[in-house]
Design a protein around this motif. Sequence first.
Motif, short mmCIF file in Angstrom:
data_model
loop_
_atom_site.label_atom_id
_atom_site.label_comp_id
_atom_site.label_asym_id
_atom_site.label_seq_id
_atom_site.Cartn_x
_atom_site.Cartn_y
_atom_site.Cartn_z
N GLY A 70 0.86 -1.21 0.00
CA GLY A 70 0.00 0.07 -0.03
C GLY A 70 0.71 1.25 0.08
O GLY A 70 1.56 1.55 0.97
N PHE A 71 0.69 1.98 -0.94
CA PHE A 71 1.85 3.13 -1.49
C PHE A 71 0.96 4.39 -0.72
O PHE A 71 -0.15 4.69 -1.13
CB PHE A 71 2.07 3.38 -2.87
CG PHE A 71 3.09 2.49 -3.22
CD1 PHE A 71 4.46 2.94 -3.18
CD2 PHE A 71 2.85 1.21 -3.82
CE1 PHE A 71 5.29 2.08 -3.77
CE2 PHE A 71 3.91 0.51 -4.33
CZ PHE A 71 4.94 0.78 -4.17
N ILE A 72 1.69 5.17 0.29
CA ILE A 72 1.08 6.62 0.64
C ILE A 72 2.25 7.47 -0.12
O ILE A 72 3.25 7.56 0.44
CB ILE A 72 1.10 6.55 1.95
CG1 ILE A 72 0.36 5.41 2.73
CG2 ILE A 72 0.43 7.81 2.34
CD1 ILE A 72 -1.11 5.11 2.29
N LEU A 122 6.72 0.80 6.26
CA LEU A 122 8.25 1.22 5.63
C LEU A 122 8.19 2.76 5.28
O LEU A 122 7.47 3.15 4.31
CB LEU A 122 8.37 0.33 4.23
CG LEU A 122 8.38 -1.22 4.84
CD1 LEU A 122 8.84 -1.81 3.38
CD2 LEU A 122 9.16 -1.64 5.68
N ASN A 123 8.87 3.41 5.92
CA ASN A 123 8.98 4.85 5.76
C ASN A 123 9.89 5.11 4.97
O ASN A 123 11.16 5.49 5.42
CB ASN A 123 8.86 5.68 6.92
CG ASN A 123 8.82 7.29 6.79
OD1 ASN A 123 8.48 7.64 5.55
ND2 ASN A 123 9.24 7.95 7.63
N THR A 124 10.14 5.40 3.66
CA THR A 124 11.16 5.91 2.47
C THR A 124 11.33 7.23 2.42
O THR A 124 12.14 7.71 1.70
CB THR A 124 10.84 5.11 1.17
OG1 THR A 124 9.89 5.77 0.39
CG2 THR A 124 10.48 3.65 1.37
N LEU A 146 3.86 1.09 2.54
CA LEU A 146 5.26 1.88 2.24
C LEU A 146 4.88 3.42 1.80
O LEU A 146 4.01 3.80 1.02
CB LEU A 146 5.75 1.24 0.81
CG LEU A 146 7.13 1.70 0.38
CD1 LEU A 146 8.03 0.69 -0.35
CD2 LEU A 146 7.19 3.24 -0.33
N VAL A 147 5.50 4.26 2.70
CA VAL A 147 5.15 5.78 2.83
C VAL A 147 6.47 6.53 1.87
O VAL A 147 7.69 6.28 2.12
CB VAL A 147 5.33 6.41 3.93
CG1 VAL A 147 4.80 7.61 4.14
CG2 VAL A 147 4.29 5.47 4.89
N CYS A 148 6.09 7.32 1.00
CA CYS A 148 6.94 8.04 0.09
C CYS A 148 6.35 9.49 -0.17
O CYS A 148 5.84 9.74 -0.93
CB CYS A 148 7.28 7.37 -1.22
SG CYS A 148 8.68 7.86 -2.11
N VAL A 149 6.52 10.28 0.90
CA VAL A 149 5.95 11.67 0.71
C VAL A 149 7.24 12.57 0.98
O VAL A 149 8.16 12.13 1.38
CB VAL A 149 4.97 11.77 1.87
CG1 VAL A 149 3.89 10.82 1.66
CG2 VAL A 149 5.45 11.67 3.39
N PRO A 150 6.99 13.78 0.60
CA PRO A 150 8.12 14.73 0.27
C PRO A 150 8.74 15.57 1.64
O PRO A 150 9.82 15.69 1.85
CB PRO A 150 7.56 15.83 -0.49
CG PRO A 150 5.99 15.90 -0.19
CD PRO A 150 5.69 14.46 0.01
N VAL A 174 11.02 -6.59 -0.03
CA VAL A 174 10.56 -5.52 -0.69
C VAL A 174 11.86 -4.62 -0.88
O VAL A 174 12.17 -4.22 -1.90
CB VAL A 174 9.86 -4.57 0.45
CG1 VAL A 174 9.26 -3.11 -0.43
CG2 VAL A 174 8.49 -5.33 0.68
N PHE A 175 12.89 -4.44 -0.12
CA PHE A 175 14.23 -3.85 -0.14
C PHE A 175 14.88 -4.49 -1.47
O PHE A 175 15.36 -3.61 -2.23
CB PHE A 175 15.12 -3.92 1.15
CG PHE A 175 14.49 -3.22 2.12
CD1 PHE A 175 13.60 -2.14 1.99
CD2 PHE A 175 14.87 -3.49 3.50
CE1 PHE A 175 12.93 -1.50 3.09
CE2 PHE A 175 14.39 -2.65 4.47
CZ PHE A 175 13.49 -1.75 4.52
N ASP A 176 14.87 -5.64 -1.51
CA ASP A 176 15.61 -6.43 -2.53
C ASP A 176 14.92 -6.00 -3.73
O ASP A 176 15.89 -6.22 -5.12
CB ASP A 176 15.69 -7.80 -2.37
CG ASP A 176 16.56 -8.39 -1.09
OD1 ASP A 176 17.29 -7.28 -0.61
OD2 ASP A 176 16.62 -9.66 -0.83
#
Length: 291
Positions: A8-10, A91-93, A61-65, A149-151
């Motif tokens: 689930g992408f945020i 996972l907070n990227t 998986l979080v990918c926010v600015p 996921v990381f791989d």
Amino acid sequence: MSSKQTIGFIGFGAMASRMAENLAKAGFAAVAYTPSGKGGNGDTPFLPSPAEVARKADIVLVCVPDDEALEASMYGAEGALAGMSAGGLLLNTSSVSPEATKALFDAGAAREICVIDCPVSGSTPEAESANLLVLAGGTDDAIARAKPVFDAIGRMTIHAGPAGSGARLKLVVNGIMGAGLAAVAEGIAYGLAAGLDRTMLFDAMDELAVISPHHKRKIRMAKAGDFSSQFPTRLMQKDMRLLLDAAARLAVPVPTMGAVTQQLSLTRRAAPDADYSALIGVMEKIVANDA
């Protein structure tokens, strides 16, 4: 994998949409949320809230600015944490402050949710080719849970230490990256003002062992005058600002980083959504009439 897991992408911008493509190749499904309701991958369903994404996903998986976007998407009745169950993995990227990182970890722990801070080093080309460097903070067991996921998204995972260490390492990496670019921009500006041939100068920079492959790519972009965004100026300036604040809290003097932040603030004013290598173009414009 015996059964297809859903990520689930945020946030589903330039980096996350490319991660999703590589995760799909590794056998994962995806759902996503963005405040605009728009994203870069037509195969991914978009849902109306972070909480709804979290309810549909096995892993979030979080990918926010920035810190503000993280707070808006994680907390409250419609935030991702509200939609996650005990035992879930988040996972907070995102590249955010150590304080925001700790707050999210603590909020997750209160709900028995495993939160890993795992910002990535690399721009859109690395995201597209699954060559990101994952900078992860958490326990050994937590990192092992996230390894598939990381791989799928990166070429290497660096276990930086306990929770929060990934976020801090990211500030180190981006600070050095920004300072290196500023040094290149100043050197090129002097060379142009001193009358060196432009083509020769840019080509010479591409041959030097002291310049990193990353910065050589930026030099080639500047030579062509193409600042198509791989890493926007607004985000690089934000990361430098976070580094200055984090260093000040520890009374660490970082005068070079301070000067670079000012240069990137100027560039952000001129071209916020252009690649941060636009700083080279800004410096070139400043000296354009000198020679």
